[in-house]
Enzyme design. Structure first.
Site, PDB file in Angstrom:
ATOM      1  N   THR A 242      33.309 -11.089  -5.814  1.00 24.35           N
ATOM      2  CA  THR A 242      32.157 -11.750  -6.437  1.00 24.35           C
ATOM      3  C   THR A 242      30.899 -11.284  -5.712  1.00 24.35           C
ATOM      4  O   THR A 242      30.987 -10.492  -4.766  1.00 24.35           O
ATOM      5  CB  THR A 242      32.262 -13.284  -6.312  1.00 24.35           C
ATOM      6  OG1 THR A 242      32.020 -13.644  -4.951  1.00 24.35           O
ATOM      7  CG2 THR A 242      33.624 -13.808  -6.731  1.00 24.35           C
ATOM      8  N   CYS A 243      29.751 -11.821  -6.123  1.00 26.40           N
ATOM      9  CA  CYS A 243      28.532 -11.367  -5.463  1.00 26.40           C
ATOM     10  C   CYS A 243      28.452 -11.841  -4.011  1.00 26.40           C
ATOM     11  O   CYS A 243      27.724 -11.269  -3.203  1.00 26.40           O
ATOM     12  CB  CYS A 243      27.301 -11.803  -6.239  1.00 26.40           C
ATOM     13  SG  CYS A 243      27.285 -13.539  -6.601  1.00 26.40           S
ATOM     14  N   ASN A 244      29.213 -12.894  -3.683  1.00 26.66           N
ATOM     15  CA  ASN A 244      29.141 -13.419  -2.316  1.00 26.66           C
ATOM     16  C   ASN A 244      30.339 -13.101  -1.442  1.00 26.66           C
ATOM     17  O   ASN A 244      30.336 -13.420  -0.261  1.00 26.66           O
ATOM     18  CB  ASN A 244      28.952 -14.939  -2.354  1.00 26.66           C
ATOM     19  CG  ASN A 244      27.533 -15.305  -2.700  1.00 26.66           C
ATOM     20  OD1 ASN A 244      26.610 -14.598  -2.313  1.00 26.66           O
ATOM     21  ND2 ASN A 244      27.358 -16.379  -3.436  1.00 26.66           N
ATOM     22  N   ARG A 245      31.390 -12.540  -2.031  1.00 23.75           N
ATOM     23  CA  ARG A 245      32.572 -12.235  -1.208  1.00 23.75           C
ATOM     24  C   ARG A 245      33.449 -11.174  -1.843  1.00 23.75           C
ATOM     25  O   ARG A 245      33.492 -11.041  -3.073  1.00 23.75           O
ATOM     26  CB  ARG A 245      33.395 -13.491  -0.936  1.00 23.75           C
ATOM     27  CG  ARG A 245      34.054 -14.099  -2.164  1.00 23.75           C
ATOM     28  CD  ARG A 245      34.766 -15.395  -1.831  1.00 23.75           C
ATOM     29  NE  ARG A 245      33.818 -16.407  -1.410  1.00 23.75           N
ATOM     30  CZ  ARG A 245      33.778 -16.935  -0.198  1.00 23.75           C
ATOM     31  NH1 ARG A 245      34.650 -16.551   0.736  1.00 23.75           N
ATOM     32  NH2 ARG A 245      32.884 -17.841   0.118  1.00 23.75           N
TER      33      ARG A 245
ATOM     34  N   HIS B 170      41.689 -21.297   4.210  1.00 22.88           N
ATOM     35  CA  HIS B 170      40.545 -20.525   3.709  1.00 22.88           C
ATOM     36  C   HIS B 170      40.592 -20.436   2.181  1.00 22.88           C
ATOM     37  O   HIS B 170      39.578 -20.645   1.511  1.00 22.88           O
ATOM     38  CB  HIS B 170      40.538 -19.125   4.330  1.00 22.88           C
ATOM     39  CG  HIS B 170      39.420 -18.271   3.819  1.00 22.88           C
ATOM     40  ND1 HIS B 170      38.131 -18.391   4.273  1.00 22.88           N
ATOM     41  CD2 HIS B 170      39.391 -17.315   2.846  1.00 22.88           C
ATOM     42  CE1 HIS B 170      37.359 -17.546   3.619  1.00 22.88           C
ATOM     43  NE2 HIS B 170      38.098 -16.869   2.754  1.00 22.88           N
TER      44      HIS B 170
ATOM     45  N   SER C 277      31.251 -21.553  -0.194  1.00 23.06           N
ATOM     46  CA  SER C 277      30.255 -20.894  -1.042  1.00 23.06           C
ATOM     47  C   SER C 277      28.851 -21.001  -0.462  1.00 23.06           C
ATOM     48  O   SER C 277      28.586 -21.859   0.380  1.00 23.06           O
ATOM     49  CB  SER C 277      30.245 -21.533  -2.432  1.00 23.06           C
ATOM     50  OG  SER C 277      31.478 -21.350  -3.041  1.00 23.06           O
TER      51      SER C 277
ATOM     52  N   GLU D   2      29.734 -25.610  -5.137  1.00 19.02           N
ATOM     53  CA  GLU D   2      29.576 -25.082  -6.504  1.00 19.02           C
ATOM     54  C   GLU D   2      30.948 -24.805  -7.126  1.00 19.02           C
ATOM     55  O   GLU D   2      31.925 -24.576  -6.416  1.00 19.02           O
ATOM     56  CB  GLU D   2      28.687 -23.826  -6.501  1.00 19.02           C
ATOM     57  CG  GLU D   2      29.172 -22.704  -5.603  1.00 19.02           C
ATOM     58  CD  GLU D   2      29.917 -21.631  -6.353  1.00 19.02           C
ATOM     59  OE1 GLU D   2      29.977 -21.737  -7.576  1.00 19.02           O
ATOM     60  OE2 GLU D   2      30.452 -20.725  -5.718  1.00 19.02           O
TER      61      GLU D   2
ATOM     62  N   GLN E 185      36.085 -17.973 -10.923  1.00 21.16           N
ATOM     63  CA  GLN E 185      36.238 -16.569 -10.488  1.00 21.16           C
ATOM     64  C   GLN E 185      37.601 -16.361  -9.815  1.00 21.16           C
ATOM     65  O   GLN E 185      38.261 -15.339  -9.999  1.00 21.16           O
ATOM     66  CB  GLN E 185      35.098 -16.193  -9.546  1.00 21.16           C
ATOM     67  CG  GLN E 185      33.752 -16.123 -10.267  1.00 21.16           C
ATOM     68  CD  GLN E 185      32.572 -16.089  -9.314  1.00 21.16           C
ATOM     69  OE1 GLN E 185      32.618 -16.664  -8.219  1.00 21.16           O
ATOM     70  NE2 GLN E 185      31.493 -15.436  -9.725  1.00 21.16           N
TER      71      GLN E 185
ATOM     72  N   GLY F  11       6.232 -21.052 -16.726  1.00 21.27           N
ATOM     73  CA  GLY F  11       6.632 -20.554 -15.404  1.00 21.27           C
ATOM     74  C   GLY F  11       8.141 -20.360 -15.326  1.00 21.27           C
ATOM     75  O   GLY F  11       8.873 -20.732 -16.239  1.00 21.27           O
TER      76      GLY F  11
END
Lengths: 274, 351
Positions: free
Chosen positions: B49-52, B99, B109, B114, B120, B191
């Site tokens: 994923t984008c973080n791991r 883990h 996360s 989240e 995922q 915005g």
């Protein structure tokens, strides 16, 4: 055991309402984040005792036990706790008990004080089918008004928390305030229809005792004032956009008026308290 | 066969390292096959994923020997030649199971608690399952991880509440309105945050969006993107009788909505509840309007305070979640290998 009668059983029920009311304070302070199962179970216990007390009294009288103020208050309380237990079957609505318990406790104490002035087995104050229906419909209407005031209290509590940006407004399980307002309205309509029907039966199907008149009887005049009060509340809501907090305060205030004056006007009535 | 985890995450490595180790979806089946055919692992699941980037593997060899082999595989697989210090972590049982459970629950996360990571993880597992790369060890471990994630979600507050400004706005709306279906949202000032909040409201059923901006082109562009309509900035008040939620983020130096202006508008709306989300700095809405009946005003500080409180609450729940995870990991590892060392004694591995 002469002391162990319907009044004693009702006293135990009131004690359980009291326990539930105290527990409810903790639930309210925590913004209903805690599980309400315990409170629900306490109220189930109180309901069981309340029902046994009503049945025992009904069997001893051989009729529906709505014959005097004690029994009437007991009956209104019973309709409120029954409605709560049905709604509380859905876990998401179980928090309602935190609002119902203090009201039930208050009504229970009030009914118990009234019971001290009532003979254990007494001749019914009302006789005949129309009279029973008249009394039952009117007391059911007070039950509906009582529930609407509970919903209104919830509304006021949640609205206050939302206005002042309290975290518990978001954490709590209380329904959205718009839905609460709808619940208040529907209960008021139900109560108003029941009250109107009950009063019409009283006026059309029943005859006042000789020497009395409906128009000079304190309870009848009071009932008409209550009817006008609720009619005004509904008209203000529909026609003059009196919504939200004002509407909720109207529901709470009207029921407070009923609770505070019901006993006094009943005592003044020659027809209802001969 | 013990479960081993090797990988790198946002805790241990910056994005420029993580991106070099990332597996494209199309490449994962071949890599899983390679892991098995070369004997590096008997069973494997790759989570990227984008973080791991992590490989969950079961090997017949001792973890002490398997872990360096897996590490070499991961490095060579991506042809990574730069020096590595503590970027790559490895875990053997029971930490590997803990883990996995933490990842499934969102405890590891970047946004604590989240839930996207669970989806995922399920996808990564399904892919390995379809290619026959899982067996008794990983099947049991992953199924248990999904159960633990469900248990944690229902029994704790780790995933409760919104920790972003836009989702707090949605949550507030849900506390005011019976339903968000058929609600009209107005965005004044197009915005980034107001766009996110509007999107979040739309995703929860809001009927449509009216966008008003000083630059009408920008309003039209955003309205087209959100499937709404644009109104000229001078005319937004005319639409007010239909609106239930207003998100305001203009750069006006003064209030664009004050009590005097809102009072007749509320009468026109028959006093229906109105939620005002003012995320502009300087503020667009006069604070006094919050004292009006049926008007609920929240500014950026209010929203951020709520989001921060939620985060604080989530952090307070970590200990509870970890206790549950340790217990569940112990039951899984103990069930497979009687005589496992107590969980307080760390097995080798580092993060």
């Amino acid at each position: 055991m002469p002391w162990f009668n319907d009044r004693t059983i009702f006293l135990f029920a009131v004690a359980l309402y009291g326990v539930s009311a105290i527990y409810s304070i903790f639930l309210l302070r925590k913004g209903f984040r805690e599980d309400n199962r315990l409170n629900y179970l306490i109220l189930v216990g109180a309901f069981a005792l309340h029902t046994i007390a009503m049945f025992q009294r009904g069997f001893s009288l051989q009729r529906c036990p709505i014959n005097n103020l004690y029994e009437a208050t007991m009956f209104i309380g019973w309709t409120i706790v029954t409605a709560y237990l049905v709604l509380g079957a859905w876990a998401r609505l179980r928090f309602l008990g935190a609002f119902a318990a203090p009201l039930l406790f208050g009504m229970g104490v009030y009914a118990f004080i009234l019971s001290l002035g009532v003979k254990q087995t007494t001749q019914p104050d009302f006789t005949g089918g129309w009279q029973s229906l008249h009394a039952a419909l009117i007391f059911l209407s007070y039950g509906a008004f009582g529930l609407s005031s509970l919903a209104a209290l919830m509304y006021l509590n949640q609205e206050h928390d939302l206005k002042f940006h309290r975290m518990r407004a978001i954490f709590s399980l209380v329904p959205p305030i718009e839905r609460l307002e709808l619940i208040i309205l529907r209960l008021l309509i139900a109560g108003f229809v029941l009250l109107t029907t009950g009063l019409l039966i009283g006026g059309l199907a029943l005859t006042p005792p000789p020497g009395t008149s409906y128009w000079t009887d304190a309870k009848v005049v009071w009932s008409i004032i209550v009817w006008c009060l609720y009619l005004a509340l509904l008209i203000l809501h529909w026609r003059f956009a009196q919504t939200g907090r004002r509407f909720a305060w109207g529901a709470v205030g009207s029921f407070a008026f009923v609770l505070l004056t019901f006993w006094g006007f009943s005592l003044l009535s020659g027809i209802h308290n001969p | 066969m013990p479960l081993i985890v090797i990988g790198l995450s946002h805790h241990t490595s910056p994005v420029h390292v993580r991106e070099r180790f990332a597996f494209a979806d199309a490449r994962i089946p071949a890599t899983l096959e390679l892991l098995r055919s070369t004997g590096v692992a008997d069973e494997a699941v790759i989570l990227s994923t984008c973080n791991r980037v992590e490989i969950y593997a079961a090997t017949s060899g001792a973890p002490k020997q398997s872990m360096p082999t897996l590490r070499d595989f991961l490095v060579h697989c991506h042809d990574y030649r730069d020096p590595l210090t503590d970027e790559i972590y490895t875990f053997a049982e029971p930490q590997s199971i803990e883990h996995l459970f933490k990842v499934a629950c969102g405890l590891d996360s970047m946004v604590l608690g989240e839930t996207e990571i669970l989806g995922q993880l399920k996808k990564a597992y399904d892919l390995a399952l379809q290619h026959g790369c899982t067996g008794a060890v990983l099947n049991k471990a992953f199924q248990k991880a999904f159960n633990v994630a469900k248990h944690i979600r229902t029994e704790t507050n780790i995933q409760r509440g919104s920790i972003s400004v836009s989702s707090v706005a949605v949550e507030l709306a849900q506390k005011i309105f019976s339903s968000l279906d058929d609600r009209q949202v107005m965005v004044i000032g197009a915005g980034d945050t107001s766009e996110k909040a509007a999107r979040a409201l739309l995703s929860r059923g809001a009927r449509s969006i009216i966008v008003s901006n000083r630059s009408h082109e920008r309003a039209e562009a955003l309205a087209a993107e959100l499937g709404g309509r644009a109104v000229h900035f001078e005319e937004w008040a005319r639409e007010f009788d239909q609106v239930d939620i207003v998100i305001s983020s203009t750069s006006a130096p003064h209030y664009i909505l004050d009590r005097a202006k809102l009072q007749p508008l509320m009468r026109a709306r028959k006093n229906r509840p109105l939620l005002l989300i003012d995320i502009a700095v300087p503020r667009d809405v006069e604070p006094e309007v919050n004292f009006m009946e049926n008007v609920y005003l929240y500014n950026i500080d209010d929203l951020q305070t709520i989001a921060a409180d939620y985060l604080k609450q989530r952090k307070e729940e970590i200990a509870r979640c970890e206790a549950i995870i340790v217990e569940k990991a112990r039951s899984l590892a103990g069930g497979r290998r009687p005589g496992l060392p107590p969980l307080s004694e760390p097995a080798f591995g580092h993060e």
